[in-house]
Design a protein around this motif. Sequence first.
Motif, PDB file in Angstrom:
ATOM      1  N   ALA A 112       0.723  -1.181   0.122  1.00  0.00           N
ATOM      2  CA  ALA A 112       0.035  -0.167  -0.039  1.00  0.00           C
ATOM      3  C   ALA A 112       0.918   1.258  -0.086  1.00  0.00           C
ATOM      4  O   ALA A 112       1.990   1.141   0.852  1.00  0.00           O
ATOM      5  N   PRO A 113       0.673   1.901  -0.720  1.00  0.00           N
ATOM      6  CA  PRO A 113       1.566   3.277  -0.996  1.00  0.00           C
ATOM      7  C   PRO A 113       1.224   4.357   0.401  1.00  0.00           C
ATOM      8  O   PRO A 113       0.247   4.292   0.946  1.00  0.00           O
ATOM      9  N   GLN A 114       2.248   4.924   0.902  1.00  0.00           N
ATOM     10  CA  GLN A 114       2.444   5.811   1.949  1.00  0.00           C
ATOM     11  C   GLN A 114       1.381   7.240   1.545  1.00  0.00           C
ATOM     12  O   GLN A 114       1.358   7.406   0.171  1.00  0.00           O
ATOM     13  N   ASP A 115       0.737   7.614   2.503  1.00  0.00           N
ATOM     14  CA  ASP A 115       0.063   8.828   2.093  1.00  0.00           C
ATOM     15  C   ASP A 115       1.105  10.021   1.905  1.00  0.00           C
ATOM     16  O   ASP A 115       2.275  10.059   2.231  1.00  0.00           O
ATOM     17  N   PHE A 116       0.672  11.367   1.310  1.00  0.00           N
ATOM     18  CA  PHE A 116       1.771  12.044   1.066  1.00  0.00           C
ATOM     19  C   PHE A 116       2.390  12.873   2.274  1.00  0.00           C
ATOM     20  O   PHE A 116       3.392  13.128   2.011  1.00  0.00           O
ATOM     21  N   ARG A 117       1.565  12.859   3.484  1.00  0.00           N
ATOM     22  CA  ARG A 117       2.314  13.412   4.764  1.00  0.00           C
ATOM     23  C   ARG A 117       3.399  12.569   4.996  1.00  0.00           C
ATOM     24  O   ARG A 117       4.418  13.294   5.466  1.00  0.00           O
ATOM     25  N   GLN A 118       3.160  11.227   5.061  1.00  0.00           N
ATOM     26  CA  GLN A 118       4.437  10.630   5.397  1.00  0.00           C
ATOM     27  C   GLN A 118       5.567  10.657   4.381  1.00  0.00           C
ATOM     28  O   GLN A 118       6.832  10.835   4.997  1.00  0.00           O
ATOM     29  N   LEU A 119       5.229  10.741   3.153  1.00  0.00           N
ATOM     30  CA  LEU A 119       6.286  10.742   2.074  1.00  0.00           C
ATOM     31  C   LEU A 119       7.319  12.052   2.412  1.00  0.00           C
ATOM     32  O   LEU A 119       8.143  11.946   2.260  1.00  0.00           O
ATOM     33  N   LEU A 120       6.456  13.208   2.489  1.00  0.00           N
ATOM     34  CA  LEU A 120       7.057  14.544   2.737  1.00  0.00           C
ATOM     35  C   LEU A 120       7.677  14.396   4.248  1.00  0.00           C
ATOM     36  O   LEU A 120       9.096  14.839   4.133  1.00  0.00           O
ATOM     37  N   GLN A 121       7.234  13.941   5.234  1.00  0.00           N
ATOM     38  CA  GLN A 121       8.220  13.857   6.379  1.00  0.00           C
ATOM     39  C   GLN A 121       9.448  12.846   6.308  1.00  0.00           C
ATOM     40  O   GLN A 121      10.413  13.152   6.809  1.00  0.00           O
ATOM     41  N   ASN A 122       9.244  11.865   5.311  1.00  0.00           N
ATOM     42  CA  ASN A 122      10.523  10.988   5.045  1.00  0.00           C
ATOM     43  C   ASN A 122      11.673  11.751   4.186  1.00  0.00           C
ATOM     44  O   ASN A 122      12.862  11.686   4.508  1.00  0.00           O
ATOM     45  N   LEU A 123      11.053  12.523   3.336  1.00  0.00           N
ATOM     46  CA  LEU A 123      12.017  13.418   2.398  1.00  0.00           C
ATOM     47  C   LEU A 123      12.573  14.566   3.458  1.00  0.00           C
ATOM     48  O   LEU A 123      13.941  15.018   3.051  1.00  0.00           O
ATOM     49  N   VAL A 124      11.777  15.169   4.176  1.00  0.00           N
ATOM     50  CA  VAL A 124      12.392  16.390   5.242  1.00  0.00           C
ATOM     51  C   VAL A 124      13.433  15.957   6.071  1.00  0.00           C
ATOM     52  O   VAL A 124      14.509  16.268   6.474  1.00  0.00           O
ATOM     53  N   LYS A 125      13.204  14.734   6.674  1.00  0.00           N
ATOM     54  CA  LYS A 125      14.137  14.055   7.838  1.00  0.00           C
ATOM     55  C   LYS A 125      15.521  13.914   7.111  1.00  0.00           C
ATOM     56  O   LYS A 125      15.806  13.592   5.852  1.00  0.00           O
ATOM     57  N   ARG A 126      16.685  14.229   7.801  1.00  0.00           N
ATOM     58  CA  ARG A 126      17.886  14.397   7.366  1.00  0.00           C
ATOM     59  C   ARG A 126      18.727  13.299   8.519  1.00  0.00           C
ATOM     60  O   ARG A 126      18.405  13.721   9.632  1.00  0.00           O
TER      61      ARG A 126
END
Length: 131
Positions: A112-126
């Motif tokens: 199941a694909p992640q929702d947009f909020r989770q994807l954005l948080q994963n991208l912002v995390k460093r």
Amino acid sequence: MNNPTQATHSASTQAPVYSTGSVLTQVSSVLAVIVLLILVCAWLARRLGFAPKRVSGQQALNVSASVQVGQRERVVIVDTADARLVLGVTAQQITHLHTLPPAAPEEQAPAAPQDFRQLLQNLVKRPGKPQ
């Protein structure tokens, strides 16, 4: 009043007469070249793999994984109805390497694909940055 040079001059300025046979020959030859060009393009598309491959038979095959091990060598896992086949594929031959049991239904279903909020948080995390 009627000068002979004017009569020959006006006759030479008239439009040249074309025979219908030569025009018909030109049009048909151009049409033949266009049809030939379309056939050559279709043959190239099929030869280079742009055209979809036709599947014969009712049983579907599905390539579930593929790994390139050389320039022209691959190891491929093919799913069938009752087994999974591990095949070695080269330019000259296909070799059966191993047979696996059929995949479980949950293994075949896409995740199941992640929702947009989770994807954005994963991208912002460093890495190394506390949150």
